[in-house]
Design an enzyme around this catalytic site. Structure first.
Site, PDB file in Angstrom:
ATOM      1  N   LYS A 111       0.967  -1.082  -0.033  1.00  0.00           N
ATOM      2  CA  LYS A 111       0.171  -0.060   0.118  1.00  0.00           C
ATOM      3  C   LYS A 111       0.860   1.202   0.110  1.00  0.00           C
ATOM      4  O   LYS A 111       0.607   2.338  -0.875  1.00  0.00           O
ATOM      5  CB  LYS A 111      -0.829  -0.011   1.164  1.00  0.00           C
ATOM      6  CG  LYS A 111      -2.085  -1.151   0.950  1.00  0.00           C
ATOM      7  CD  LYS A 111      -2.773  -1.265   2.642  1.00  0.00           C
ATOM      8  CE  LYS A 111      -3.818  -2.469   2.271  1.00  0.00           C
ATOM      9  NZ  LYS A 111      -4.662  -2.831   3.467  1.00  0.00           N
TER      10      LYS A 111
ATOM     11  N   GLN B 240      -4.317  -1.368   9.798  1.00  0.00           N
ATOM     12  CA  GLN B 240      -4.265  -2.667   9.013  1.00  0.00           C
ATOM     13  C   GLN B 240      -4.811  -3.559  10.105  1.00  0.00           C
ATOM     14  O   GLN B 240      -4.419  -3.413  11.199  1.00  0.00           O
ATOM     15  CB  GLN B 240      -2.820  -3.000   8.747  1.00  0.00           C
ATOM     16  CG  GLN B 240      -2.714  -4.293   8.031  1.00  0.00           C
ATOM     17  CD  GLN B 240      -3.293  -4.385   6.857  1.00  0.00           C
ATOM     18  OE1 GLN B 240      -3.163  -3.168   5.895  1.00  0.00           O
ATOM     19  NE2 GLN B 240      -4.050  -5.298   6.172  1.00  0.00           N
TER      20      GLN B 240
ATOM     21  N   ASP C 121     -10.443   3.407   4.487  1.00  0.00           N
ATOM     22  CA  ASP C 121     -10.887   2.005   4.356  1.00  0.00           C
ATOM     23  C   ASP C 121     -12.355   1.703   4.393  1.00  0.00           C
ATOM     24  O   ASP C 121     -13.033   0.721   3.869  1.00  0.00           O
ATOM     25  CB  ASP C 121     -10.359   1.092   5.649  1.00  0.00           C
ATOM     26  CG  ASP C 121      -9.374   0.199   5.133  1.00  0.00           C
ATOM     27  OD1 ASP C 121      -9.108  -0.348   3.757  1.00  0.00           O
ATOM     28  OD2 ASP C 121      -8.684  -0.767   5.900  1.00  0.00           O
TER      29      ASP C 121
END
Ligand code: NAP
Length: 294
Positions: free
Chosen positions: A62, A106, A129
């Site tokens: 990412k 994460q 997200d």
């Protein structure tokens, strides 16, 4: 599927929905767009807690793609034995920092840490997200906001590879808030207009349900669950599931069997995974827009 395209095909003739290629297009487009805006500094902050190897690889990818897209990557790492307070105060700092536009924690967090409480801290404008309660609420209510990256990536693949959705039947296997549930909402949205069925581990005769579908999105995490018998000829099959086996990463779809029947199929790896990252980059630019930065 239209037969007039120049898409790569599998040996059995299915269109190969190449997520790496589309992700690269997205990254290149973003880079050009950010340049055309005069290279504003748009920052994606990643938070990694603990030493889980796949999580470490995901975050590294990412960060790399963020830089290739013309975004700035800021990274914070915490040890696996840190406290809930440590994680929350780290996220609070990023929330309060006006130079940070997107925050990605994460998941999963190490055992003993409560991810919900951490996600609750992230405001919807920085929630790249799309997993927080407020972002999900916006998705349900059809308001502008940030949408979870994996189901969004599936939508981009359908669009890019010309898979019709309006009036089509879809089966989504898996009902998590990360993938299945938002996927159903996106497929059923006005303008997309598919008719989705949400399948899960208690669904009876999953194969029969899938055979009715024009689009199958498999997000169960069960290697090889979707075989050729699940697929009606010409259907589009998108594989989200990831199982790590001794022979490498395996999806929920038995690719070799299904590609002979499907009209379009994603590879695994190289399909939905890269698209998740591409959509994260798009979400970061959108986050900056929602904050009025660009
Ligand atoms: P999850 O929270 O474990 O959810 C799995 C879902 O699949 C559950 O709803 C479960 O049903 C259902 N399921 C399990 N076995 C099934 C079966 N035999 N038949 C029908 N349904 C079944 O997992 P997740 O977070 O949604 O992730 C799903 C998979 O996608 C995982 O393999 C994950 O690693 C992968 N993933 C991939 C990407 C990507 O970028 N490609 C991104 C995120 C996740 P119940 O609710 O009844 O238990």
């Amino acid at each position: 599927m239209t037969q007039t395209d120049d898409f790569e095909r599998t040996p059995g003739g299915a269109v190969l929905m190449d997520g790496k290629r589309l992700r690269d297009e997205i990254v290149a487009d973003l880079r050009a767009e950010i340049e055309s805006l005069g290279n504003p500094t748009i920052t994606l902050a990643t938070v990694l807690v603990g030493s889980d190897k796949p999580s470490r690889i995901y975050v590294r990818n990412k960060r790399r793609k963020a830089e290739e897209s013309g975004l700035v990557s800021r990274h914070v790492e915490l040890d696996a034995d840190c406290t809930q307070d440590d994680v929350e105060s780290t996220v609070r700092v990023l929330v309060d920092d006006p130079t940070v536009h997107g925050i990605l924690v994460q998941l999963p967090l190490p055992d003993g840490l409560d991810a919900e409480r951490v996600l609750d801290l992230i405001p919807p404008e920085k929630d790249v997200d799309g997993l927080t309660e407020r972002s999900m609420g916006r998705l349900v209510r059809g308001r502008p906001g940030l949408v979870p990256c994996t189901p969004l990536g599936v939508m981009r693949l359908l669009d890019r590879y010309g898979v019709p959705t309006s009036g089509k039947r879809a089966v989504v296997i898996g009902r998590s808030t990360l993938v299945g549930l938002p996927q159903v909402l996106l497929l059923g949205r006005k303008g997309v207009d598919a008719t989705p069925t949400l399948a899960h581990s208690r669904t009876t005769d999953l194969a029969a349900q899938c055979r009715e579908a024009d689009i199958i999105v498999a997000a169960a995490g069960m290697a090889g669950l979707v075989t050729a018998e699940f697929v009606r000829p010409g259907a589009a099959v998108l594989d989200v599931g990831i199982s790590r086996t001794e022979s490498g990463i395996v999806g929920d779809v038995d690719f070799d069997g299904v590609e002979k029947v499907a009209g379009a199929i994603t590879p695994m790896p190289g399909g939905t995974g890269p698209m998740t990252i591409g959509c994260l980059m798009q979400n970061t630019l959108l986050a900056a827009r929602l904050q009025g930065v660009v």
